[in-house]
Design a protein around this motif. Structure first.
Motif, PDB file in Angstrom:
ATOM      1  N   LYS A 110      -9.298   8.858   5.137  1.00  0.00           N
ATOM      2  CA  LYS A 110     -10.303   7.779   5.844  1.00  0.00           C
ATOM      3  C   LYS A 110      -8.406   7.059   5.784  1.00  0.00           C
ATOM      4  O   LYS A 110      -8.638   6.429   6.981  1.00  0.00           O
ATOM      5  CB  LYS A 110     -10.970   7.122   5.321  1.00  0.00           C
ATOM      6  N   ASP A 111      -7.975   6.176   5.326  1.00  0.00           N
ATOM      7  CA  ASP A 111      -6.972   5.562   5.547  1.00  0.00           C
ATOM      8  C   ASP A 111      -5.969   6.395   5.403  1.00  0.00           C
ATOM      9  O   ASP A 111      -4.509   5.659   5.143  1.00  0.00           O
ATOM     10  CB  ASP A 111      -6.794   4.716   3.966  1.00  0.00           C
ATOM     11  N   MET A 112      -5.664   7.362   6.268  1.00  0.00           N
ATOM     12  CA  MET A 112      -4.660   7.784   6.978  1.00  0.00           C
ATOM     13  C   MET A 112      -3.779   7.126   7.630  1.00  0.00           C
ATOM     14  O   MET A 112      -4.153   6.433   8.540  1.00  0.00           O
ATOM     15  CB  MET A 112      -4.709   9.164   6.883  1.00  0.00           C
ATOM     16  N   GLY A 113      -2.351   7.371   7.577  1.00  0.00           N
ATOM     17  CA  GLY A 113      -1.004   6.128   8.367  1.00  0.00           C
ATOM     18  C   GLY A 113      -0.993   4.730   8.016  1.00  0.00           C
ATOM     19  O   GLY A 113      -0.684   3.726   8.781  1.00  0.00           O
ATOM     20  N   SER A 114      -1.953   4.618   6.986  1.00  0.00           N
ATOM     21  CA  SER A 114      -2.319   2.807   6.459  1.00  0.00           C
ATOM     22  C   SER A 114      -0.765   2.548   6.160  1.00  0.00           C
ATOM     23  O   SER A 114      -0.087   3.251   5.006  1.00  0.00           O
ATOM     24  CB  SER A 114      -3.191   3.139   4.984  1.00  0.00           C
ATOM     25  N   PRO A 115      -0.597   1.197   5.901  1.00  0.00           N
ATOM     26  CA  PRO A 115       1.384   1.626   5.772  1.00  0.00           C
ATOM     27  C   PRO A 115       1.120   0.821   4.306  1.00  0.00           C
ATOM     28  O   PRO A 115       2.807   0.394   3.656  1.00  0.00           O
ATOM     29  CB  PRO A 115       1.211  -0.054   6.842  1.00  0.00           C
ATOM     30  N   THR A 116       0.338   0.727   3.157  1.00  0.00           N
ATOM     31  CA  THR A 116       0.138   0.385   2.195  1.00  0.00           C
ATOM     32  C   THR A 116       0.011   1.408   1.510  1.00  0.00           C
ATOM     33  O   THR A 116       0.939   1.551   0.112  1.00  0.00           O
ATOM     34  CB  THR A 116      -1.266   0.109   1.653  1.00  0.00           C
ATOM     35  N   LYS A 117       1.540   3.102   1.748  1.00  0.00           N
ATOM     36  CA  LYS A 117       0.860   3.991   0.436  1.00  0.00           C
ATOM     37  C   LYS A 117       2.306   4.656   1.572  1.00  0.00           C
ATOM     38  O   LYS A 117       1.860   4.899   2.983  1.00  0.00           O
ATOM     39  CB  LYS A 117       0.129   4.252   0.434  1.00  0.00           C
TER      40      LYS A 117
END
Length: 352
Positions: A211-218
């Motif tokens: 769901k959070d793929m592409g998040s810059p936090t990881k």
């Protein structure tokens, strides 16, 4: 009996009123002056209304025969192609409603933009060319489209250029044009190291690990990278199909297209040698070609372009004030926070 002298008549003083600036008919002259001003304003507004609708893009003369009925319309695509800027679509709508337009020059000065809106505008331009969205007496009549590239016509800009279809000798680039950049990018920035230094953790609760793929936090996982790469490959394949429709030579030799669809940019002369453009020449040559495709010449057509509508008072007095741009464009910041695919030749998406 004596008769008394009659009482002498007192002298009368006659004060002659000073005439007004306009004489005894001054009030009538002032009223006539006011009336004539109102008539002049009304006539000007009626004239503007005849040439241009009260809302939407405003037509202005560019070249050719200023009194001609038939028109070559220049549709300008300037800056980043984004859903936030509807002016290109507004111009397309203006053209489709004008039965006197016989050809279109698509003037592109853009590094590209979002995949979705680039594709949408390409679709509308093809409908315009095919005559499927024309209104009025010329409904169903095809409109030839010629492209004139400005300083930059890259990525999504070139995607729009392919809307010329298989019309021969239809893509013009100026000698200093930079074009190409055929490819797709989904920007991703990994700030996880910086957040770790600041002791900040992403504690989001998600319904699935993707769901959070592409998040810059990881950091991006191999699974996420494969998914994104599949999206990019599919979008690039669609990009190539559009180019093949506009460049029949690439349809016959797809390996030649593969060789240039690497994201590289080219000079105008390089692009001509590679088959991406037909002519290295200026806007006036593109206008003449558009007229020729419409079986006209520059002596029998009026070339027009469109501007954004001015404010009501500006329309009355014939002046246009430059729009004030905000110091910080929040919509551009939002673009950075949303994983999105771009046909774009730029290092920061959503910003010009």
């Amino acid at each position: 009996m004596s008769t008394a002298d009659p009482t002498p008549t007192p002298p009368q003083i006659v004060i002659q009123q000073k005439e007004s600036l306009f004489g005894r008919y001054g009030k009538f002259l002032i009223a006539a002056l006011v009336f004539s001003i109102l008539v002049t304003i009304s006539t000007r507004l009626a004239y503007n209304s005849y040439l241009n609708p009260s809302t939407g893009p405003q037509e202005s003369y560019l070249a050719g025969n200023e009194s001609a009925v038939h028109k070559v319309a220049v549709i300008n695509v300037t800056g980043t192609i984004s859903e936030a800027d509807t002016f290109v679509m507004d111009q397309i709508d203006r053209v489709r409603k004008d039965e006197n337009v016989v050809a279109v020059v698509l003037r592109i000065n853009s590094p590209g933009g979002t995949v979705t809106y680039s594709d949408y505008l390409h679709h509308k331009l093809r409908q315009l060319a095919d005559g499927t969205i024309r209104t009025g007496k010329v409904e169903g009549k095809e409109l030839p489209i010629v492209v004139s590239m400005g300083s930059v016509c890259a990525s999504g800009g070139y995607y729009l250029a392919s809307a010329v279809g298989d019309t021969p000798d239809s893509i013009f680039a100026e000698p200093a044009t930079i074009t190409g950049s055929i490819g797709v990018i989904i920007p991703h920035y990994d700030f996880s190291g910086t957040l770790e230094d600041w002791n900040i953790k992403d504690d989001s609760i998600v319904s699935h690990k993707l769901k959070d793929m592409g998040s810059p936090t990881k950091p991006m996982t191999p699974e996420e990278r494969e998914i994104f790469q599949t999206l990019v490959d599919d979008m690039l394949a669609e990009f190539k199909e559009k180019i093949k429709d506009g460049r029949p030579a690439f349809k016959a030799n797809p390996e030649d297209l593969d060789a240039v669809a690497t994201g590289q940019v080219f000079t105008a002369q390089q692009a001509k040698e590679l088959g991406l453009v037909d002519q290295v020449d200026y806007l006036d040559a593109a206008l003449a070609r558009a007229a020729d495709l419409a079986e006209k010449d520059m002596k029998t057509v009026r070339c027009v372009q469109y501007k954004k509508p001015p404010a009501p008072l500006d329309a009355l007095f014939g002046s246009v004030k430059a729009p004030q741009q905000p110091a910080i464009d929040l919509s551009s910041l939002s673009e950075l926070a949303t994983p999105k695919a771009y046909y774009l030749y730029a290092w920061v998406p959503g910003m010009e």
